[in-house]
Design an enzyme around this catalytic site. Structure first.
Site, PDB file in Angstrom:
ATOM      1  N   LYS A 131      57.303  75.644   2.046  1.00 34.75           N
ATOM      2  CA  LYS A 131      56.119  75.812   1.197  1.00 34.75           C
ATOM      3  C   LYS A 131      56.539  76.208  -0.214  1.00 34.75           C
ATOM      4  O   LYS A 131      56.102  75.602  -1.195  1.00 34.75           O
ATOM      5  CB  LYS A 131      55.219  76.888   1.765  1.00 34.75           C
ATOM      6  CG  LYS A 131      54.251  77.523   0.760  1.00 34.75           C
ATOM      7  CD  LYS A 131      53.367  78.563   1.354  1.00 34.75           C
ATOM      8  CE  LYS A 131      53.642  79.945   0.956  1.00 34.75           C
ATOM      9  NZ  LYS A 131      53.276  80.428  -0.354  1.00 34.75           N
ATOM     10  N   ASN A 132      57.416  77.227  -0.341  1.00 29.83           N
ATOM     11  CA  ASN A 132      57.700  77.784  -1.659  1.00 29.83           C
ATOM     12  C   ASN A 132      58.608  76.903  -2.507  1.00 29.83           C
ATOM     13  O   ASN A 132      58.767  77.135  -3.697  1.00 29.83           O
ATOM     14  CB  ASN A 132      58.257  79.208  -1.526  1.00 29.83           C
ATOM     15  CG  ASN A 132      57.176  80.166  -1.045  1.00 29.83           C
ATOM     16  OD1 ASN A 132      55.986  79.842  -1.054  1.00 29.83           O
ATOM     17  ND2 ASN A 132      57.585  81.332  -0.581  1.00 29.83           N
ATOM     18  N   ARG A 143      48.125  80.699  -5.863  1.00 36.44           N
ATOM     19  CA  ARG A 143      48.845  81.464  -6.883  1.00 36.44           C
ATOM     20  C   ARG A 143      49.902  80.616  -7.568  1.00 36.44           C
ATOM     21  O   ARG A 143      50.147  80.741  -8.756  1.00 36.44           O
ATOM     22  CB  ARG A 143      49.540  82.670  -6.253  1.00 36.44           C
ATOM     23  CG  ARG A 143      48.627  83.761  -5.812  1.00 36.44           C
ATOM     24  CD  ARG A 143      49.402  85.036  -5.669  1.00 36.44           C
ATOM     25  NE  ARG A 143      49.982  85.425  -6.950  1.00 36.44           N
ATOM     26  CZ  ARG A 143      49.279  85.943  -7.953  1.00 36.44           C
ATOM     27  NH1 ARG A 143      47.989  86.101  -7.832  1.00 36.44           N
ATOM     28  NH2 ARG A 143      49.876  86.281  -9.073  1.00 36.44           N
ATOM     29  N   CYS A 203      45.345  89.424  -5.730  1.00 44.66           N
ATOM     30  CA  CYS A 203      46.217  88.985  -4.645  1.00 44.66           C
ATOM     31  C   CYS A 203      46.338  90.130  -3.633  1.00 44.66           C
ATOM     32  O   CYS A 203      46.384  91.291  -3.982  1.00 44.66           O
ATOM     33  CB  CYS A 203      47.568  88.638  -5.230  1.00 44.66           C
ATOM     34  SG  CYS A 203      48.856  88.660  -4.013  1.00 44.66           S
ATOM     35  N   ARG A 224      50.316  91.268  -9.540  1.00 44.23           N
ATOM     36  CA  ARG A 224      51.163  90.064  -9.650  1.00 44.23           C
ATOM     37  C   ARG A 224      51.258  89.677 -11.130  1.00 44.23           C
ATOM     38  O   ARG A 224      50.649  88.732 -11.569  1.00 44.23           O
ATOM     39  CB  ARG A 224      50.573  88.908  -8.837  1.00 44.23           C
ATOM     40  CG  ARG A 224      50.461  89.126  -7.341  1.00 44.23           C
ATOM     41  CD  ARG A 224      51.776  89.149  -6.603  1.00 44.23           C
ATOM     42  NE  ARG A 224      52.403  87.864  -6.461  1.00 44.23           N
ATOM     43  CZ  ARG A 224      52.237  87.026  -5.425  1.00 44.23           C
ATOM     44  NH1 ARG A 224      51.367  87.334  -4.499  1.00 44.23           N
ATOM     45  NH2 ARG A 224      52.884  85.890  -5.339  1.00 44.23           N
ATOM     46  N   PRO A 225      52.002  90.434 -11.950  1.00 45.57           N
ATOM     47  CA  PRO A 225      52.083  90.131 -13.383  1.00 45.57           C
ATOM     48  C   PRO A 225      52.810  88.816 -13.639  1.00 45.57           C
ATOM     49  O   PRO A 225      53.496  88.291 -12.767  1.00 45.57           O
ATOM     50  CB  PRO A 225      52.896  91.300 -13.932  1.00 45.57           C
ATOM     51  CG  PRO A 225      53.716  91.764 -12.790  1.00 45.57           C
ATOM     52  CD  PRO A 225      52.873  91.539 -11.559  1.00 45.57           C
ATOM     53  N   ASP A 244      58.995  88.170   2.709  1.00 43.00           N
ATOM     54  CA  ASP A 244      58.037  87.303   3.418  1.00 43.00           C
ATOM     55  C   ASP A 244      58.244  87.330   4.928  1.00 43.00           C
ATOM     56  O   ASP A 244      57.476  86.704   5.663  1.00 43.00           O
ATOM     57  CB  ASP A 244      58.132  85.860   2.912  1.00 43.00           C
ATOM     58  CG  ASP A 244      57.728  85.752   1.455  1.00 43.00           C
ATOM     59  OD1 ASP A 244      58.015  84.715   0.838  1.00 43.00           O
ATOM     60  OD2 ASP A 244      57.151  86.720   0.934  1.00 43.00           O
ATOM     61  N   ARG A 279      47.440  78.169   4.815  1.00 45.32           N
ATOM     62  CA  ARG A 279      47.966  77.845   3.485  1.00 45.32           C
ATOM     63  C   ARG A 279      49.471  77.646   3.546  1.00 45.32           C
ATOM     64  O   ARG A 279      50.043  76.965   2.723  1.00 45.32           O
ATOM     65  CB  ARG A 279      47.647  78.973   2.497  1.00 45.32           C
ATOM     66  CG  ARG A 279      46.229  79.021   2.090  1.00 45.32           C
ATOM     67  CD  ARG A 279      46.076  79.703   0.763  1.00 45.32           C
ATOM     68  NE  ARG A 279      44.738  79.480   0.281  1.00 45.32           N
ATOM     69  CZ  ARG A 279      43.758  80.373   0.405  1.00 45.32           C
ATOM     70  NH1 ARG A 279      44.008  81.507   0.993  1.00 45.32           N
ATOM     71  NH2 ARG A 279      42.562  80.096  -0.046  1.00 45.32           N
TER      72      ARG A 279
END
Ligand code: EPZ
Length: 434
Positions: free
Chosen positions: A22-23, A93, A117, A122-123, A305, A397
């Protein structure tokens, strides 16, 4: 809204094939924008984050054709819009990768800030630091990030924190910038390397991805390519933990064992047997699970994760375990749900103390984020009785048909549709992914 109904107590046995990462996919699909020709991207997981990426590309004017179970042919040459509106950014995101890709190709981009989030703050200050170092100017107004540059010029970028997203975005913005860009204190996750390999397959000149110094020499032109996304390290790790939690015996296929090293080492300490092959691993348990301590860290450390999943396993181990979450300030929100299943966990700031009770009991629970949802499925598989998991849109997701893969391994898990209880129940179009 859908929910998963899990009847616990079944051992997972057999073989499972891991999907694409996914990432990596959510960065590689926007990166296609940088190409001057059509690209084919293979081994793309069928998850809602990917579907949103594809939709954004189509909305921008790209031609997208699904050419197989997990492959897309994307022609970015017809793109005529450079904006990702809030209605998409709030669903995913990772929409901030369109900032780097659009800036890198068109010297301009307009993307909505992703919004709240479940993991805490989450900057994107490091993303903006990278873009401005390359010559872009940004404005933040009405929740939108606007980037513009007369031209992009290579520069030195030193990240104040190790950040996956900003490292990815810096690469996307720098591949066509004039001259040399050096990214220091770069993230080293497998998906960082995968994006660099994808861009290099298009003719980019990126060296050092996977180390903390990445050097990029800008090129004029990026051509089309055919590229397969790497297997998902976190999906593989999630299945490893699920097998351990049910004391099963499973061959997990389509993995890169090297990417799983920190997870493998931790599971072996807990008493899990693991045998590695070229592109698969066998996981089985034939003895007691014992306590251990876990500290999350950027790759090659133990992945944040995987934190909620390993916590679930440690609830089933003998003894007291300590988990320290060093990346996100609110990544223990799943603990309240595990407590409903009989877990004995005390959280103090970034530390969770887990008293292994060796067992969990089924209960109705809610997924609060993607990996927390996966952890609750694992808990349900190991628990006595029935566990009903709501808000499974979080899970869908990031996991490609998880319930189907688990059923094929012998799990008793069903997806059940239930009417929305209240009008404020949010659909998956209104909650940000992580
Ligand atoms: C990526 O998020 C992943 N998401 C996350 O996976 C993962 O948890 C995270 O990397 C860490 O590995 C995607 O790849 C889509 P970061 P990202 O930038 O890029 C701080 C999942 O479950 N930071 O590496 O947003 C930040 O607050 C998701 O698949 C800044 O301070 O994470 C955090 O403390 C959850 N300023 C740390 O860096 C910035 O500009 C790491 O964040 C950016 C980040």
């Amino acid at each position: 809204m859908d929910k998963f109904v899990v009847k616990g107590g079944r051992r997972l046995e057999g073989e499972v094939t891991i999907s694409g990462a996914k990432n990596a996919a959510v960065a590689i699909l926007p990166a296609v924008i940088l190409s001057d020709e059509p690209c084919v991207v293979e081994n793309v997981p069928y998850i809602s984050d990917v579907r949103i990426c594809i939709h954004i590309l189509e909305e921008m004017g790209a031609q997208v054709e699904k050419i197989g179970k997990d492959a897309y042919r994307i022609d970015p040459t017809t793109i005529s819009k450079y904006c990702v509106p809030y209605e998409y950014a709030r669903k995913m995101r990772a929409s901030y990768y369109f900032l780097g890709a659009l800036l890198g190709k068109f010297n301009k981009a307009r993307v909505s800030m992703p919004g709240g989030c479940p993991l805490g703050d989450r900057p994107i200050d490091q993303h903006l630091k990278a873009f401005t170092a390359l010559g872009a100017e940004y404005t933040l107004s009405q929740g939108m990030v606007d980037l513009v540059a007369d031209k992009l010029t290579g520069n030195q970028i030193f990240f104040d924190v190790v950040t996956v997203g900003a490292t990815m975005n810096a690469m996307l913005a720098a591949v066509k910038a004039e001259g040399l860009t050096i990214i220091e204190n770069a993230a080293k996750e497998p998906h960082i390397v995968d994006l660099a390999n994808f861009l290099n397959s298009m003719g980019a000149n990126i060296m050092g991805a996977g180390t903390d110094v990445i050097k990029i020499r800008g090129v004029e032109h990026l051509h089309g390519t055919t590229y397969a996304v790497i297997p998902d390290q976190i999906e593989a790790g999630t299945f490893m933990v699920a097998v351990a939690a049910t004391k099963g015996d499973v061959l997990i296929k389509n993995v890169i064992p090297k990417h799983l090293e920190s997870i493998t080492k931790k599971l072996e300490k807990i008493g899990v047997n693991i045998e590695q092959f070229d592109d698969s691993i066998r996981v089985w348990v034939d003895g007691p699970l014992v306590k251990t301590n876990v500290k999350t860290a950027p790759h090659p450390g133990f992945p944040t994760d995987m934190q909620s999943q390993i916590a679930t396993l440690l609830c089933l181990a003998q003894g007291t375990s300590i988990i320290t979450e060093n990346i996100w300030e609110q990544r223990f929100r799943y603990v309240d749900e595990l407590r409903r299943m009989g877990a004995d966990i005390t959280v103090n700031g970034k530390v969770a103390l887990i008293e292994g009770t060796g067992k969990l009991m089924g209960a109705p629970v809610k997924a609060c984020d993607l990996r927390a949802g996966a952890a609750l499925i694992i808990a349900g598989l190991a628990a006595s009785g029935v566990t009903e998991i709501e808000d499974i849109y979080h899970i869908e997701r990031g996991y490609d048909c998880m319930e189907g893969k688990l059923r094929a391994l012998g799990a008793d898990i069903e997806k059940v549709s239930v009417p929305d209880k209240t009008e404020e129940t949010k659909s998956d179009s209104t909650k940000a992914a992580v």
